[in-house]
Scaffold this motif. Structure first.
Motif, PDB file in Angstrom:
ATOM      1  N   SER A   8      66.993  16.474  31.177  1.00 61.66           N
ATOM      2  CA  SER A   8      65.892  15.764  30.591  1.00 61.66           C
ATOM      3  C   SER A   8      65.564  16.439  29.350  1.00 61.66           C
ATOM      4  O   SER A   8      66.102  17.569  29.270  1.00 61.66           O
ATOM      5  N   PHE A   9      64.808  15.943  28.511  1.00 60.98           N
ATOM      6  CA  PHE A   9      64.389  16.477  27.610  1.00 60.98           C
ATOM      7  C   PHE A   9      62.815  16.323  27.486  1.00 60.98           C
ATOM      8  O   PHE A   9      62.228  15.171  27.864  1.00 60.98           O
ATOM      9  N   GLU A  10      62.028  16.926  26.410  1.00 61.00           N
ATOM     10  CA  GLU A  10      60.474  16.595  26.319  1.00 61.00           C
ATOM     11  C   GLU A  10      60.326  16.814  24.872  1.00 61.00           C
ATOM     12  O   GLU A  10      60.445  17.832  24.396  1.00 61.00           O
ATOM     13  N   MET A  11      59.882  15.852  24.343  1.00 62.46           N
ATOM     14  CA  MET A  11      59.485  15.662  22.857  1.00 62.46           C
ATOM     15  C   MET A  11      57.872  15.863  22.887  1.00 62.46           C
ATOM     16  O   MET A  11      57.135  15.143  23.345  1.00 62.46           O
ATOM     17  N   ASN A  12      57.413  17.173  22.235  1.00 60.94           N
ATOM     18  CA  ASN A  12      56.023  17.507  22.072  1.00 60.94           C
ATOM     19  C   ASN A  12      55.582  16.863  20.804  1.00 60.94           C
ATOM     20  O   ASN A  12      56.432  17.197  19.711  1.00 60.94           O
ATOM     21  N   SER A  13      54.417  16.411  20.429  1.00 60.24           N
ATOM     22  CA  SER A  13      54.117  15.620  19.416  1.00 60.24           C
ATOM     23  C   SER A  13      52.586  15.856  19.467  1.00 60.24           C
ATOM     24  O   SER A  13      51.776  15.708  20.248  1.00 60.24           O
ATOM     25  N   GLN A  14      51.961  15.791  17.904  1.00 60.91           N
ATOM     26  CA  GLN A  14      50.429  15.648  17.911  1.00 60.91           C
ATOM     27  C   GLN A  14      50.117  14.257  17.857  1.00 60.91           C
ATOM     28  O   GLN A  14      48.931  14.031  17.815  1.00 60.91           O
ATOM     29  N   ASP A  15      51.171  13.461  17.896  1.00 57.48           N
ATOM     30  CA  ASP A  15      50.733  12.099  17.720  1.00 57.48           C
ATOM     31  C   ASP A  15      51.764  11.431  18.618  1.00 57.48           C
ATOM     32  O   ASP A  15      52.802  10.700  17.963  1.00 57.48           O
ATOM     33  N   PRO A  16      51.804  11.381  19.862  1.00 51.97           N
ATOM     34  CA  PRO A  16      52.803  10.851  20.605  1.00 51.97           C
ATOM     35  C   PRO A  16      52.936   9.285  20.792  1.00 51.97           C
ATOM     36  O   PRO A  16      54.136   8.583  20.844  1.00 51.97           O
ATOM     37  N   GLY A  37      49.703  12.527  30.805  1.00 52.89           N
ATOM     38  CA  GLY A  37      49.747  12.545  29.257  1.00 52.89           C
ATOM     39  C   GLY A  37      51.155  12.497  28.968  1.00 52.89           C
ATOM     40  O   GLY A  37      51.618  12.848  27.673  1.00 52.89           O
ATOM     41  N   TYR A  38      52.205  12.373  30.130  1.00 50.25           N
ATOM     42  CA  TYR A  38      53.524  12.213  29.519  1.00 50.25           C
ATOM     43  C   TYR A  38      54.179  10.764  29.666  1.00 50.25           C
ATOM     44  O   TYR A  38      53.893  10.175  30.775  1.00 50.25           O
ATOM     45  N   SER A  39      54.914  10.370  28.643  1.00 52.23           N
ATOM     46  CA  SER A  39      55.617   9.010  28.532  1.00 52.23           C
ATOM     47  C   SER A  39      56.798   9.206  28.642  1.00 52.23           C
ATOM     48  O   SER A  39      57.609   9.804  27.972  1.00 52.23           O
ATOM     49  N   GLU A  40      57.436   8.616  29.927  1.00 50.64           N
ATOM     50  CA  GLU A  40      59.066   8.658  29.977  1.00 50.64           C
ATOM     51  C   GLU A  40      59.699   7.898  29.007  1.00 50.64           C
ATOM     52  O   GLU A  40      59.351   6.860  28.352  1.00 50.64           O
ATOM     53  N   ALA A  41      60.799   8.514  28.358  1.00 47.17           N
ATOM     54  CA  ALA A  41      61.524   7.912  27.291  1.00 47.17           C
ATOM     55  C   ALA A  41      62.843   7.675  28.115  1.00 47.17           C
ATOM     56  O   ALA A  41      63.657   8.496  28.492  1.00 47.17           O
ATOM     57  N   VAL A  42      63.287   6.476  28.137  1.00 48.79           N
ATOM     58  CA  VAL A  42      64.560   5.921  28.683  1.00 48.79           C
ATOM     59  C   VAL A  42      65.578   5.666  27.174  1.00 48.79           C
ATOM     60  O   VAL A  42      65.164   4.769  26.513  1.00 48.79           O
ATOM     61  N   THR A  43      66.569   6.347  27.229  1.00 53.32           N
ATOM     62  CA  THR A  43      67.567   6.255  26.177  1.00 53.32           C
ATOM     63  C   THR A  43      68.811   5.585  26.725  1.00 53.32           C
ATOM     64  O   THR A  43      69.170   5.536  27.653  1.00 53.32           O
ATOM     65  N   GLY A  46      69.262   3.484  29.765  1.00 48.31           N
ATOM     66  CA  GLY A  46      69.405   4.398  30.975  1.00 48.31           C
ATOM     67  C   GLY A  46      70.697   4.959  30.872  1.00 48.31           C
ATOM     68  O   GLY A  46      70.785   6.041  32.045  1.00 48.31           O
ATOM     69  N   ASP A  47      71.612   4.889  30.182  1.00 49.65           N
ATOM     70  CA  ASP A  47      72.896   5.466  30.139  1.00 49.65           C
ATOM     71  C   ASP A  47      72.903   6.429  29.364  1.00 49.65           C
ATOM     72  O   ASP A  47      73.941   6.532  28.440  1.00 49.65           O
ATOM     73  N   GLY A  48      71.983   7.496  29.322  1.00 50.97           N
ATOM     74  CA  GLY A  48      71.934   8.623  28.548  1.00 50.97           C
ATOM     75  C   GLY A  48      71.177   9.607  29.155  1.00 50.97           C
ATOM     76  O   GLY A  48      70.834   9.533  30.323  1.00 50.97           O
ATOM     77  N   ILE A  49      70.983  10.703  28.518  1.00 50.62           N
ATOM     78  CA  ILE A  49      69.760  11.749  28.955  1.00 50.62           C
ATOM     79  C   ILE A  49      68.387  11.191  28.568  1.00 50.62           C
ATOM     80  O   ILE A  49      68.173  11.121  27.282  1.00 50.62           O
ATOM     81  N   ASN A  50      67.660  11.167  29.780  1.00 51.96           N
ATOM     82  CA  ASN A  50      66.392  10.585  29.548  1.00 51.96           C
ATOM     83  C   ASN A  50      65.451  11.527  29.374  1.00 51.96           C
ATOM     84  O   ASN A  50      65.715  12.889  29.840  1.00 51.96           O
ATOM     85  N   GLY A  51      64.134  11.399  28.972  1.00 54.54           N
ATOM     86  CA  GLY A  51      63.122  12.403  29.056  1.00 54.54           C
ATOM     87  C   GLY A  51      61.712  11.805  28.703  1.00 54.54           C
ATOM     88  O   GLY A  51      61.201  10.817  29.722  1.00 54.54           O
ATOM     89  N   GLY A  52      61.206  12.349  28.031  1.00 54.87           N
ATOM     90  CA  GLY A  52      59.426  11.840  27.652  1.00 54.87           C
ATOM     91  C   GLY A  52      58.989  12.376  26.421  1.00 54.87           C
ATOM     92  O   GLY A  52      59.529  13.406  25.747  1.00 54.87           O
ATOM     93  N   ILE A  53      58.129  11.904  25.854  1.00 53.95           N
ATOM     94  CA  ILE A  53      57.260  12.004  24.744  1.00 53.95           C
ATOM     95  C   ILE A  53      55.842  12.716  25.382  1.00 53.95           C
ATOM     96  O   ILE A  53      55.064  11.739  26.075  1.00 53.95           O
ATOM     97  N   VAL A  54      55.235  13.623  24.957  1.00 55.95           N
ATOM     98  CA  VAL A  54      53.810  14.402  25.219  1.00 55.95           C
ATOM     99  C   VAL A  54      53.114  14.970  24.119  1.00 55.95           C
ATOM    100  O   VAL A  54      53.906  15.166  23.211  1.00 55.95           O
TER     101      VAL A  54
END
Length: 116
Positions: A8-16, A37-43, A46-54
């Motif tokens: 998976s991946f985790e995108m860190n942002s000051q404005d998620p 504080g973590y929002s799942e991101a499905v790419t 669902g047929d890809g690497i999924n992750g989240g935005i936090v």
């Protein structure tokens, strides 16, 4: 050597919320409701690497960290440190997995995941 795979991946942002809207509107990602504080991101539906935005913490306010699944976080942390990495967050326990963060010798942030 520790065996691992990118899970998976985790995108860190000051404005998620803004980041979530961008990736949803432009690339069609499905963004879940925040949990811890973590929002799942499905790419790609669902047929890809999924992750989240936090909301990025002070030690990693923005950027992307890959999450690598390992058999043992303890062994992976030991091996990583011996090879020049720094531990950013020690092993943390969640419902279904353990998570730790390191920075490799050139400054790239990585999450380590061990499933229970």
């Amino acid at each position: 050597m520790i065996k691992s795979k990118v899970v998976s991946f985790e995108m860190n942002s000051q404005d998620p919320d803004k980041a979530a809207a961008f990736y949803s509107n432009v690339f069609g990602w499905t963004i879940g409701e925040p949990k811890w504080g973590y929002s799942e991101a499905v790419t790609n539906g669902g047929d890809g690497i999924n992750g989240g935005i936090v909301h990025g913490p002070s030690d990693y306010p923005h950027g992307i960290r890959l999450h690598l699944e390992v058999d043992s976080i303890d062994n992976a942390l030991k091996e990583a440190v011996q090879n020049g990495a720094q531990i950013v967050r020690e092993k943390m326990e969640f419902e279904e997995f353990y998570l730790a963060y390191i920075v490799d010798p050139v400054g790239v942030g990585i999450g380590l995941i061990e499933n229970k």
